[in-house]
Design an enzyme around this catalytic site. Structure first.
Site, mmCIF file in Angstrom:
data_model
loop_
_atom_site.group_PDB
_atom_site.id
_atom_site.type_symbol
_atom_site.label_atom_id
_atom_site.label_comp_id
_atom_site.label_asym_id
_atom_site.label_seq_id
_atom_site.Cartn_x
_atom_site.Cartn_y
_atom_site.Cartn_z
ATOM 1 N N ASP A 401 -7.411 30.710 17.743
ATOM 2 C CA ASP A 401 -6.931 29.664 16.876
ATOM 3 C C ASP A 401 -5.530 29.184 17.848
ATOM 4 O O ASP A 401 -5.167 29.654 18.789
ATOM 5 C CB ASP A 401 -6.429 30.194 15.698
ATOM 6 N N GLU A 404 -4.297 24.108 21.014
ATOM 7 C CA GLU A 404 -4.116 22.878 21.664
ATOM 8 C C GLU A 404 -3.254 22.592 22.885
ATOM 9 O O GLU A 404 -3.694 21.883 23.663
ATOM 10 C CB GLU A 404 -3.857 21.754 20.500
ATOM 11 N N ASP A 474 -8.821 22.586 10.588
ATOM 12 C CA ASP A 474 -8.214 22.509 9.247
ATOM 13 C C ASP A 474 -8.745 21.542 8.322
ATOM 14 O O ASP A 474 -8.019 20.809 7.974
ATOM 15 C CB ASP A 474 -7.125 22.874 9.180
#
Length: 794
Positions: A401, A404, A474
């Site tokens: 997770d 980025e 998300d």
């Protein structure tokens, strides 16, 4: 002070004046042939055209005196560099391979690509390098512009979860900077039969409607050279194959990875995780993976890699209990570290932390990302996670997770950051690629008997070689978000990343859990679950209880969900064979319609239909048909376009339809319209509760007549990497429609535990005969197969 200011102004003016001449097109002065291509000396800079393969060309162009030789982060191929011919005439230099003609205009240095017969495939309009200052950094914008005819359609460019526009990039723009809720894979496929991949890692933009929609361009904000790869298909499968030859194969996932993932934000304790296991198994609901999401470490700082012992007294025992129930465990581990932990200190001491921070929404601290571009930091990161969590407790998969990296709106701070490899502005998009490289290499070395599986938020070109599955971040629990996911999944896979998934039901509703017992939310989840069953990876996740046994579902909803869950598991022989084809042949499982029907222009801009393997035309129902405030009573339909040049069968009823027409397909709540292409051979297994519960001893073979067909059946040990040593088996099923004969080839290859005999129950679909998800009640023929070629007359 005045003198200092004047000096700075002079330097800035010199910077811009020396480069801003570059938009003018540079002409060829001379060229020389080298072993792998041609190097052109231009009146303003250099250009190199490299013949990587007969159908892969790399183009580098700069206005500077030399071309960079730094290694690519994307490319991992060892090129053979085939032979090629060079022709020179008054106006152009022509490079000729066995598949391409590459024409370099001497006046403009623009390149035109032709097939071997001289038909134009694609052509550049301009390449430019322009001085720019971004986040206070002096750099150069890098641009390539191509001509784009009116009848061209464009696909790829990664996953952009909030994008509500069409699937076709012709005539529209796309942000290509990886950040929270925005992805970027710099790969573009054209219906003209070619693909492009830009080897630049800075934040970029795609402009799809230049010059009155006659051109498109790709602009990267930082670099010193144009660098792109041209792939010639002309079909999309061949283009994707070339992309993966260049950037790496997708390794096999274990068979369990194609079953159902059960996840929630978040399970709070060992007891809760085990109760989920018990509820699935005791209710005989098929599932293969249970996921432990974030903050299992609370109240300790992030990055401590500790499961709070008051809530998880025996993590290894918990994972062992999952394994005893034939369930695998996936755990979320982040690349972020809070101060006050040994892991933070160790990374900081060796120079392995960045100044990029995540504003921790739980502790309200600014926690640091480690430097995934630093090989030593990657290794230390892996060792910390391996010894504290992954290998110590026996976890089977890793949820990667927040990679980025996500530092909110402070994107200029990412640009100004200094990675081990270089300035953040030049490596803006490659954090997740390098992060997954470290954990994949560590896994392969230290956990050799277990196939890696990484669920990754935002991928870049080449990430498929690191056992990555891209998920769409998300997204919200709304019909609008659901509608967006379908084209995003299609385009992500068209970008060369074969495994994609979304949070079934969406992740959040205004950052809270929706009330899943409400009819409108039951409809949303049902429709999303139907879609998820025909995605490469099948995964429930988000806020609020939504497991299939949940009391939030009424009996009718549960029955529909169970129907699609069981269908997914019945299709595992088909799906796992497609996974084998993905690894062995660089195949794409979730297929834009242009993969199979590129000559049918009617499919170019359909955003909500796709092929799942060679057989299934999938048509998700993304509208709120039954619970919207203004919904009329009665059964609803959705429009489905059936592509040309084939007959189609309704999977649920067996009714046949001619292609090349749009129909109103029945869409009651329990039906997602599914159509099967004539000539398809679909192997289906028995009903099971986990992927490896039963071996493929009895296979129902459904044949959809009306055209010749072929399907390659793949098997191996279901886990480990012995298939890389040749320990796998295939046989080919071939349908001759005219003669009504099914041929089954000799089995090629073997592996430990391989079946020596199996039974094929063959069903030639005809109306209700052989339709629907259940085991057929009657077979046209049942045959024993012992690995030797047989022919079955039907």
């Amino acid at each position: 002070m005045l003198k200092s200011t004047l000096c700075k102004i002079t330097v800035a003016l010199l910077f811009f004046l020396t480069i801003n001449r570059s938009p003018a097109k540079a002409s060829v002065i001379s060229y020389k042939k080298v072993a792998n291509g041609l190097v052109f000396k231009l009146d303003k800079g250099l250009m190199k055209v490299t013949v990587c393969k007969e159908d892969i060309i790399e183009v580098k162009y700069t206005v500077f005196d030399s071309l960079s030789t730094k290694p690519s982060l994307i490319i991992n191929a060892n090129w053979d560099f085939p032979s090629f011919k060079v022709l020179d005439d008054k106006n152009q230099v022509i490079i000729i391979t066995t598949r391409l003609r590459v024409l370099v205009n001497k006046t403009t240095n623009n390149i035109t690509y032709e097939d071997i017969n001289g038909n134009e495939i694609a052509s550049e309009d301009n390449k430019s390098i322009t001085a720019a200052t971004i986040a206070g950094i002096n750099t150069y914008n890098i641009s390539t512009q191509f001509n784009s005819p009116a009848n061209e359609a464009l696909y790829g460019l990664g996953c952009h979860p909030l994008d509500s526009l069409s699937i076709n990039y012709k005539g529209r723009n796309q942000d290509m900077a990886i950040k929270y809720m925005t992805g970027a894979i710099p790969v573009l496929l054209s219906t003209k039969g070619y693909g492009l991949m830009w080897d630049n890692y800075s934040a970029s933009n795609f402009y799809g409607a230049e010059a009155g929609n006659t051109k498109y361009k790709y602009v990267s904000e930082s670099g010193r050279a144009v660098d792109y790869y041209f792939f010639y298909g002309p079909d999309f499968d061949r283009i994707t194959n070339l992309y993966r030859i260049a950037t790496g194969k997708a390794p096999m996932f274990a068979k369990w990875a194609f079953g159902l993932f059960q996840s929630q934000d978040r399970y709070m304790s060992q007891d809760e995780v085990l109760s989920v296991k018990d509820n699935y198994r005791n209710n005989h609901i098929p599932v293969d993976v249970i996921v432990q999401d974030w903050y299992y470490w609370d109240p300790f700082p992030i990055g401590v890699h500790v499961m709070n012992p008051t809530r998880y007294p025996d993590p290894k025992g918990m994972v062992d209990e999952l394994h005893k129930a034939n369930i695998h465990g996936m755990i979320s581990i982040w690349p972020v570290f809070g101060k006050g932990t040994k892991n933070f200190d160790a990374l900081q001491k060796m120079g392995g932390l960045t100044d990029i921070t995540w504003n921790n929404i739980v502790t309200h601290t600014f926690d640091n990302y480690y430097d995934a571009h630093n090989p030593k930091a990657r290794e230390l990161y892996w060792l910390q996670a391996r010894d504290s969590l992954i290998k110590r407790y026996g976890w089977d998969a890793w949820w990667v997770d927040q990679c980025e990296p996500d530092n909110g709106a402070l994107l200029d701070e990412r640009r100004k950051s200094n990675f081990w490899i270089g300035k953040g502005i030049d490596y803006f998009n490659t954090y997740s690629l390098e992060h997954s490289k470290g954990i994949y290499e560590g896994w392969r070395r230290d956990i050799p008997g277990k196939r890696a599986f990484f669920l990754i938020r935002q991928s870049f070109a080449g990430e498929q070689r690191n056992a990555a599955t891209l998920w769409s971040s998300d997204i919200s629990c709304t019909f609008a978000a659901f509608k967006n996911q379908v084209p995003q999944g299609i385009n992500a896979c068209a970008s060369g990343i074969p495994y994609w998934t979304s949070d079934i039901g969406g992740y959040h509703y205004n950052w809270m859990s929706p009330d899943w017992s409400k009819p409108e939310n039951r409809e949303l989840f049902t429709r999303w679950f139907q879609f998820g069953a025909f995605c490469p990876i099948f995964r429930i996740h988000g806020k609020g209880e939504r497991a299939l046994f949940s009391k939030n579902w009424d009996d009718k909803t549960k029955a529909i969900l169970l129907k699609y869950d069981k269908l997914r598991y019945r299709l595992l022989p088909y799906i796992y064979s497609l996974a084998g084809k993905t690894t062995m042949d660089n195949y794409t499982m979730m297929r834009a319609l242009t993969f199979d029907f590129r000559s049918d222009t009617n499919v170019y801009s359909i955003p909500d239909q796709y092929m799942f393997g060679p057989a299934f035309l999938v048509n998700p129902v993304t509208g709120q048909l039954y619970t919207a405030p203004n919904a009329a009573p009665g059964e609803k339909t959705r429009k489905v376009y059936l592509p040309k040049s084939t007959t189609w069968y309704d999977f649920w009823t067996g009714q046949s339809f001619n292609g090349g027409q749009t129909i109103n397909a029945a869409a009651p709540m329990n039906i997602m319209p599914l159509y099967v292409r004539a000539g398809s051979i679909v192997p289906m297994g028995p009903e099971v509760e986990y992927a490896t519960q039963k071996i493929n001893k009895v296979i129902e073979l459904r044949i959809y007549p009306g055209a010749d067909g072929r399907f390659v059946f793949y098997e191996d040990e279901n886990d480990n990497y012995n298939y890389e040593k040749g320990q796998y088996a295939t046989f080919t099923l071939t349908w001759n429609n005219k003669q009504k004969k099914l041929s089954i080839s000799n089995t090629k290859g073997d592996f430990p535990g391989m079946l020596k005999q199996r039974t094929f129950n063959i069903v030639v679909v005809n109306g209700k005969h052989g339709s629907g998800p259940l085991v057929a009640t009657g077979f046209d023929k049942s045959v024993k197969y012992e690995g030797k070629a047989i022919v079955v007359k039907l």
